[in-house]
Structures are given as structure tokens and as C-alpha cells.
Scaffold this motif. Structure first.
Motif, PDB file in Angstrom:
ATOM      1  N   LYS A  72     -40.734  28.107  -4.465  1.00  0.00           N
ATOM      2  CA  LYS A  72     -39.447  27.418  -4.282  1.00  0.00           C
ATOM      3  C   LYS A  72     -38.436  27.911  -5.319  1.00  0.00           C
ATOM      4  O   LYS A  72     -37.272  28.157  -4.995  1.00  0.00           O
ATOM      5  N   ILE A  73     -38.866  28.062  -6.548  1.00  0.00           N
ATOM      6  CA  ILE A  73     -37.987  28.561  -7.610  1.00  0.00           C
ATOM      7  C   ILE A  73     -37.526  29.977  -7.278  1.00  0.00           C
ATOM      8  O   ILE A  73     -36.340  30.316  -7.401  1.00  0.00           O
ATOM      9  N   ARG A  74     -38.413  30.812  -6.819  1.00  0.00           N
ATOM     10  CA  ARG A  74     -38.075  32.192  -6.447  1.00  0.00           C
ATOM     11  C   ARG A  74     -37.063  32.204  -5.295  1.00  0.00           C
ATOM     12  O   ARG A  74     -36.073  32.951  -5.330  1.00  0.00           O
ATOM     13  N   ARG A  75     -37.270  31.358  -4.279  1.00  0.00           N
ATOM     14  CA  ARG A  75     -36.337  31.291  -3.148  1.00  0.00           C
ATOM     15  C   ARG A  75     -34.951  30.832  -3.609  1.00  0.00           C
ATOM     16  O   ARG A  75     -33.932  31.366  -3.158  1.00  0.00           O
ATOM     17  N   TYR A  76     -34.914  29.865  -4.512  1.00  0.00           N
ATOM     18  CA  TYR A  76     -33.633  29.358  -4.997  1.00  0.00           C
ATOM     19  C   TYR A  76     -32.875  30.444  -5.750  1.00  0.00           C
ATOM     20  O   TYR A  76     -31.656  30.597  -5.594  1.00  0.00           O
ATOM     21  N   ARG A  77     -33.600  31.221  -6.534  1.00  0.00           N
ATOM     22  CA  ARG A  77     -32.985  32.353  -7.251  1.00  0.00           C
ATOM     23  C   ARG A  77     -32.495  33.398  -6.252  1.00  0.00           C
ATOM     24  O   ARG A  77     -31.403  33.945  -6.403  1.00  0.00           O
ATOM     25  N   GLU A  78     -33.288  33.678  -5.215  1.00  0.00           N
ATOM     26  CA  GLU A  78     -32.883  34.645  -4.195  1.00  0.00           C
ATOM     27  C   GLU A  78     -31.635  34.169  -3.452  1.00  0.00           C
ATOM     28  O   GLU A  78     -30.755  34.974  -3.123  1.00  0.00           O
ATOM     29  N   GLU A  79     -31.539  32.871  -3.203  1.00  0.00           N
ATOM     30  CA  GLU A  79     -30.327  32.315  -2.592  1.00  0.00           C
ATOM     31  C   GLU A  79     -29.118  32.541  -3.503  1.00  0.00           C
ATOM     32  O   GLU A  79     -28.030  32.871  -3.031  1.00  0.00           O
ATOM     33  N   ALA A  80     -29.310  32.352  -4.791  1.00  0.00           N
ATOM     34  CA  ALA A  80     -28.222  32.565  -5.746  1.00  0.00           C
ATOM     35  C   ALA A  80     -27.759  34.018  -5.712  1.00  0.00           C
ATOM     36  O   ALA A  80     -26.549  34.290  -5.765  1.00  0.00           O
ATOM     37  N   ILE A  81     -28.688  34.938  -5.605  1.00  0.00           N
ATOM     38  CA  ILE A  81     -28.339  36.357  -5.512  1.00  0.00           C
ATOM     39  C   ILE A  81     -27.552  36.622  -4.230  1.00  0.00           C
ATOM     40  O   ILE A  81     -26.568  37.377  -4.236  1.00  0.00           O
ATOM     41  N   GLU A  82     -27.950  35.991  -3.140  1.00  0.00           N
ATOM     42  CA  GLU A  82     -27.234  36.160  -1.867  1.00  0.00           C
ATOM     43  C   GLU A  82     -25.804  35.612  -1.973  1.00  0.00           C
ATOM     44  O   GLU A  82     -24.845  36.248  -1.512  1.00  0.00           O
ATOM     45  N   ILE A  83     -25.644  34.463  -2.603  1.00  0.00           N
ATOM     46  CA  ILE A  83     -24.313  33.895  -2.823  1.00  0.00           C
ATOM     47  C   ILE A  83     -23.476  34.855  -3.664  1.00  0.00           C
ATOM     48  O   ILE A  83     -22.328  35.162  -3.330  1.00  0.00           O
ATOM     49  N   TYR A  84     -24.056  35.352  -4.747  1.00  0.00           N
ATOM     50  CA  TYR A  84     -23.372  36.301  -5.623  1.00  0.00           C
ATOM     51  C   TYR A  84     -22.939  37.545  -4.839  1.00  0.00           C
ATOM     52  O   TYR A  84     -21.788  37.996  -4.931  1.00  0.00           O
ATOM     53  N   THR A  85     -23.841  38.094  -4.067  1.00  0.00           N
ATOM     54  CA  THR A  85     -23.572  39.314  -3.310  1.00  0.00           C
ATOM     55  C   THR A  85     -22.403  39.122  -2.346  1.00  0.00           C
ATOM     56  O   THR A  85     -21.525  39.976  -2.245  1.00  0.00           O
ATOM     57  N   HIS A  86     -22.376  38.012  -1.657  1.00  0.00           N
ATOM     58  CA  HIS A  86     -21.327  37.753  -0.664  1.00  0.00           C
ATOM     59  C   HIS A  86     -19.982  37.389  -1.286  1.00  0.00           C
ATOM     60  O   HIS A  86     -18.938  37.755  -0.730  1.00  0.00           O
ATOM     61  N   LEU A  87     -19.981  36.657  -2.393  1.00  0.00           N
ATOM     62  CA  LEU A  87     -18.749  36.006  -2.850  1.00  0.00           C
ATOM     63  C   LEU A  87     -18.222  36.469  -4.206  1.00  0.00           C
ATOM     64  O   LEU A  87     -17.172  36.001  -4.648  1.00  0.00           O
ATOM     65  N   GLN A  88     -18.898  37.398  -4.861  1.00  0.00           N
ATOM     66  CA  GLN A  88     -18.533  37.782  -6.223  1.00  0.00           C
ATOM     67  C   GLN A  88     -17.094  38.263  -6.375  1.00  0.00           C
ATOM     68  O   GLN A  88     -16.473  38.095  -7.424  1.00  0.00           O
ATOM     69  N   SER A  89     -16.528  38.859  -5.338  1.00  0.00           N
ATOM     70  CA  SER A  89     -15.179  39.417  -5.456  1.00  0.00           C
ATOM     71  C   SER A  89     -14.089  38.353  -5.573  1.00  0.00           C
ATOM     72  O   SER A  89     -12.958  38.676  -5.920  1.00  0.00           O
ATOM     73  N   ALA A  90     -14.414  37.103  -5.333  1.00  0.00           N
ATOM     74  CA  ALA A  90     -13.409  36.035  -5.405  1.00  0.00           C
ATOM     75  C   ALA A  90     -12.934  35.781  -6.828  1.00  0.00           C
ATOM     76  O   ALA A  90     -11.775  35.422  -7.039  1.00  0.00           O
ATOM     77  N   SER A  91     -13.829  35.959  -7.789  1.00  0.00           N
ATOM     78  CA  SER A  91     -13.495  35.614  -9.174  1.00  0.00           C
ATOM     79  C   SER A  91     -14.399  36.379 -10.132  1.00  0.00           C
ATOM     80  O   SER A  91     -15.581  36.050 -10.253  1.00  0.00           O
ATOM     81  N   PRO A  92     -13.870  37.371 -10.831  1.00  0.00           N
ATOM     82  CA  PRO A  92     -14.690  38.081 -11.815  1.00  0.00           C
ATOM     83  C   PRO A  92     -15.272  37.128 -12.868  1.00  0.00           C
ATOM     84  O   PRO A  92     -16.416  37.301 -13.293  1.00  0.00           O
ATOM     85  N   PHE A  93     -14.509  36.131 -13.264  1.00  0.00           N
ATOM     86  CA  PHE A  93     -14.965  35.173 -14.263  1.00  0.00           C
ATOM     87  C   PHE A  93     -16.208  34.425 -13.774  1.00  0.00           C
ATOM     88  O   PHE A  93     -17.233  34.369 -14.466  1.00  0.00           O
ATOM     89  N   LEU A  94     -16.128  33.858 -12.571  1.00  0.00           N
ATOM     90  CA  LEU A  94     -17.268  33.100 -12.036  1.00  0.00           C
ATOM     91  C   LEU A  94     -18.421  34.018 -11.654  1.00  0.00           C
ATOM     92  O   LEU A  94     -19.588  33.638 -11.810  1.00  0.00           O
ATOM     93  N   ALA A  95     -18.116  35.215 -11.175  1.00  0.00           N
ATOM     94  CA  ALA A  95     -19.177  36.167 -10.840  1.00  0.00           C
ATOM     95  C   ALA A  95     -20.000  36.511 -12.078  1.00  0.00           C
ATOM     96  O   ALA A  95     -21.237  36.555 -12.022  1.00  0.00           O
ATOM     97  N   LYS A  96     -19.318  36.732 -13.187  1.00  0.00           N
ATOM     98  CA  LYS A  96     -20.026  37.038 -14.435  1.00  0.00           C
ATOM     99  C   LYS A  96     -20.889  35.853 -14.873  1.00  0.00           C
ATOM    100  O   LYS A  96     -22.033  36.033 -15.308  1.00  0.00           O
ATOM    101  N   ARG A  97     -20.350  34.647 -14.756  1.00  0.00           N
ATOM    102  CA  ARG A  97     -21.114  33.442 -15.121  1.00  0.00           C
ATOM    103  C   ARG A  97     -22.353  33.291 -14.235  1.00  0.00           C
ATOM    104  O   ARG A  97     -23.433  32.991 -14.723  1.00  0.00           O
ATOM    105  N   LEU A  98     -22.179  33.498 -12.922  1.00  0.00           N
ATOM    106  CA  LEU A  98     -23.315  33.355 -12.009  1.00  0.00           C
ATOM    107  C   LEU A  98     -24.352  34.441 -12.259  1.00  0.00           C
ATOM    108  O   LEU A  98     -25.557  34.159 -12.273  1.00  0.00           O
ATOM    109  N   ALA A  99     -23.929  35.665 -12.495  1.00  0.00           N
ATOM    110  CA  ALA A  99     -24.878  36.754 -12.774  1.00  0.00           C
ATOM    111  C   ALA A  99     -25.727  36.431 -14.000  1.00  0.00           C
ATOM    112  O   ALA A  99     -26.947  36.652 -13.994  1.00  0.00           O
ATOM    113  N   ALA A 100     -25.101  35.881 -15.033  1.00  0.00           N
ATOM    114  CA  ALA A 100     -25.851  35.511 -16.241  1.00  0.00           C
ATOM    115  C   ALA A 100     -26.826  34.374 -15.953  1.00  0.00           C
ATOM    116  O   ALA A 100     -27.969  34.389 -16.447  1.00  0.00           O
TER     117      ALA A 100
END
Length: 180
Positions: free
Chosen positions: A143-171
Motif C-alpha cells: 500500500k505504501i509503495r502504491r501511494y508513492r507510485e500515485e504521487a509520482i504519477e501526479i508529479y509526472t502529469h502536473l509538475q509544469s503548473a508550479s516549479p515551486f510545488l513540483a520541487k516540494r512534491l519531488a522532495a
């Protein structure tokens, strides 16, 4: 370099969200759900302070209201009447479609978010940043692995909206789950 937002609209959305989520708790805690909504809006406010050119009112209102359709009896029409169609459309895009299988809900929501203004994308990034806290004790490693994979999918799709938030989510993704 800041984006402005109206404090009165923030208060209106916060009060509405507090009433809509009254009695709900942050999962796995005894804290009021309003805490989660305020943490998401805090991430949005930080991004608005770091980046120019965003519609701060849209972002802040959607941050505070993002779970009202999904987790309460609040309807799209009620949000549209009180906050306007742009806010209601954003909140609807951020809501999972319960008619779909769970495995399809995230991708469906991401596709609907991608058809919205970038501020809605920012709310989804901020929501996942906020949710990448230590996982509940009852979650197994899969479950933890799936949740992390979902976060990566969110990052991949939406990172261009905000460099600030993309950097925070990547960390956050990099450090999830936190080492204990």
C-alpha cells in the motif's frame, strides 16, 4: 514576485469547508479535517508567494474546498452558486469519480484536472504534498509503495503548473516513507 488573493474569499471558503467537514477527522488521527484543508491552502499560499501569474483566488478557494464534493454531501451546484462555476469546476475535477473502479479513479481525475486552469493542478500537487506524511500504521508495504507510485504519477502529469510545488512534491516523494 507574488500572486494576490482576497482574504475575504479565503475566509468564506474556509468557513464553508469547516461547516461541510464538521465532525470529520484527519484519517488515523483525532484532529479535525479542517487541518488538512488548511495545510493544502498553506502550500498554495507559499507557491503564490514564490511565483507570479497565478489566479490566487481560484487556487485558494479550490484548496479549501477540494474535498467537499468527494467527502461531504455538498453538490457541484451548491459550490457553483456560492463560489462560482470556475471554483465548482475545479473542485469537481479534483474529486474522484465513485462510479469508476478504484484503479481508474486517479488517472480519470488527472485527465479532468489537466483540462482545468493551472491553479487546479497546483491544488492537486499541494494535496499530495500534504498527504505524504508518515503512512498510517496499518498500511502494509504494498500500500505504501502504491501511494508513492500515485504521487509520482501526479508529479509526472502536473509538475509544469508550479516549479515551486513540483520541487516540494519531488522532495516529499524522495523521502517517502520517511525513515524512522
Amino acid at each position: 514576485m507574488t500572486s494576490s488573493w482576497n482574504r475575504e474569499l479565503y475566509i468564506k471558503a474556509c468557513q464553508f469547508a469547516a461547516q461541510a467537514h464538521l465532525g470529520q477527522l484527519v484519517p488515523g488521527s483525532d484532529l479535525p479535517y479542517l487541518l488538512h484543508l488548511n495545510l493544502v491552502s498553506m502550500e498554495i499560499l507559499a507557491a503564490l508567494g514564490a511565483e507570479a501569474g497565478h489566479d490566487g483566488d481560484l487556487a485558494v478557494q479550490c484548496a479549501l474546498l477540494h474535498d467537499t464534493i468527494e467527502d461531504t454531501d455538498t453538490t457541484y451546484d451548491r459550490i457553483a452558486t456560492i463560489f462560482g462555476v470556475r471554483v465548482a469546476d475545479g473542485v469537481a475535477a479534483l474529486s474522484k469519480n465513485p462510479e469508476l473502479e478504484k484503479s481508474q479513479q486517479l488517472l480519470d481525475s488527472l485527465h479532468r484536472i489537466e483540462r482545468q486552469p493551472r491553479e487546479i493542478w497546483m491544488v492537486k500537487l499541494a494535496d499530495r504534498i500534504t498527504n505524504l506524511q508518515p503512512p498510517p500504521i496499518h498500511w502494509d508495504s504494498a500500500k505504501i509503495r502504491r501511494y508513492r507510485e500515485e504521487a509520482i504519477e501526479i508529479y509526472t502529469h502536473l509538475q509544469s503548473a508550479s516549479p515551486f510545488l513540483a520541487k516540494r512534491l519531488a522532495a516529499k516523494i524522495q523521502n517517502y516513507p520517511p525513515k524512522t
